[in-house]
Design a protein around this motif. Structure first.
Motif, PDB file in Angstrom:
ATOM      1  N   GLN A 149       0.806  -1.220   0.000  1.00  0.00           N
ATOM      2  CA  GLN A 149       0.000   0.000   0.000  1.00  0.00           C
ATOM      3  C   GLN A 149       0.839   1.269   0.000  1.00  0.00           C
ATOM      4  OE1 GLN A 149      -3.591  -0.145   0.159  1.00  0.00           O
ATOM      5  NE2 GLN A 149      -3.579   2.034  -0.280  1.00  0.00           N
ATOM      6  N   TYR A 174      -8.729  -4.054  -2.305  1.00  0.00           N
ATOM      7  CA  TYR A 174      -8.879  -4.893  -1.115  1.00  0.00           C
ATOM      8  C   TYR A 174     -10.350  -5.166  -0.845  1.00  0.00           C
ATOM      9  CZ  TYR A 174      -9.120  -6.413   3.702  1.00  0.00           C
ATOM     10  OH  TYR A 174      -9.402  -7.136   4.827  1.00  0.00           O
ATOM     11  N   ALA A 179      -8.952 -11.069   0.403  1.00  0.00           N
ATOM     12  CA  ALA A 179      -7.995 -11.297   1.485  1.00  0.00           C
ATOM     13  C   ALA A 179      -7.992 -12.767   1.894  1.00  0.00           C
ATOM     14  CB  ALA A 179      -8.337 -10.404   2.680  1.00  0.00           C
ATOM     15  N   THR A 199      -3.269  -6.617  -2.566  1.00  0.00           N
ATOM     16  CA  THR A 199      -4.522  -5.900  -2.784  1.00  0.00           C
ATOM     17  C   THR A 199      -4.409  -4.565  -2.058  1.00  0.00           C
ATOM     18  OG1 THR A 199      -5.537  -6.977  -0.856  1.00  0.00           O
ATOM     19  CG2 THR A 199      -5.893  -8.000  -3.023  1.00  0.00           C
ATOM     20  N   ARG A 201      -6.071  -0.751  -0.681  1.00  0.00           N
ATOM     21  CA  ARG A 201      -7.273  -0.047  -0.224  1.00  0.00           C
ATOM     22  C   ARG A 201      -7.513   1.163  -1.124  1.00  0.00           C
ATOM     23  NH1 ARG A 201      -9.258  -2.056   4.382  1.00  0.00           N
ATOM     24  NH2 ARG A 201      -7.894  -3.407   5.632  1.00  0.00           N
TER      25      ARG A 201
END
Length: 237
Positions: A149, A174, A179, A199, A201
């Motif tokens: 991230q 995400y 997940a 993944t 956010r």
């Protein structure tokens, strides 16, 4: 974590990605992003999903009308899935760049085979953070999956500094389901493993762009089995 340690980890991530796509990963992804029948079901679905994202970008760009006066940067061009059709559409100039020299060479080969106007294309081997230049539009598709991230958000901020008008990015968003699938996949190591897959956010990606004076104007989620990608277009305020 100390700044020096963060830089070392970031450089390790880049080295891992570059080595993978210059080695075993090149053959695998070159086949996926081609018309080859030598792909398994998972790879075929990734091909379909990625093409959906490319098609969406091309459709959005076509809405602008004449592209001949516009400059584009395809950051993380892979084997030219976006750069080549964009050149065929008459884009003024396209800077195709990838961290993998093998990928850049394949993009150049495909462009020559397609008899595209190579004077409109430049080819560079570079990681995202080292890219330089000034472009009307910067596009980065399905690259951030290889970075965590914080690194991805830093790359978004850097790319914002290269574009005068708009930035288009896609990434694996995400979700709790993804997940869980990722954790399950980590239980089964094997030769099909690639680099680490992340993944991201969505709110973090949007916040990074907005902090640079860009606002999201539209987005789309493309899904195919084994492929999930959020495409967002940002425009400079």
């Amino acid at each position: 974590m100390a700044m020096e340690q963060r830089q070392e980890l970031k450089q390790a991530e880049k080295t891992e990605v570059a080595n993978y796509f210059n080695g075993t990963g090149f053959d695998r992804w070159n086949r996926i992003y081609s018309e080859s029948d030598d792909v398994n079901k998972v790879q075929r679905n990734i091909r379909i999903g990625h093409q959906k994202t490319v098609d969406d970008v091309l459709a959005w760009l076509q809405e602008r009308g004449d592209l001949s006066a516009m400059s584009f940067c395809d950051a993380g061009c892979g084997v030219g899935s976006l750069s080549l059709p964009l050149a065929a559409m008459g884009a003024g100039s396209i800077a195709a760049s990838d961290i993998s020299a093998a990928m850049v060479a394949e993009t150049k080969r495909r462009a020559a085979d397609a008899k595209l106007d190579l004077s409109r294309l430049t080819f560079t081997t570079s990681d995202l953070e080292s890219l330089q230049g000034c472009f009307h539009t910067v596009i980065c598709l399905d690259v951030f999956i290889h970075y965590p991230q914080q690194a991805a958000e830093e790359m978004v901020r850097h790319l914002c500094g290269l574009t005068q008008e708009s930035l288009l990015v896609s990434f694996a968003p995400y979700t709790p389901l993804l997940a869980v699938l990722k954790r399950i996949g980590q239980l089964f190591p094997g030769p099909s493993k690639t680099t680490r897959a992340y993944t991201l956010r969505e709110d973090g990606i949007i916040k990074a762009a907005m902090g640079c004076g860009f606002e999201p104007i539209r987005s789309k989620l493309n899904q195919a089995p084994f492929y999930f990608s959020r495409l967002i277009e940002f425009k400079k305020i």
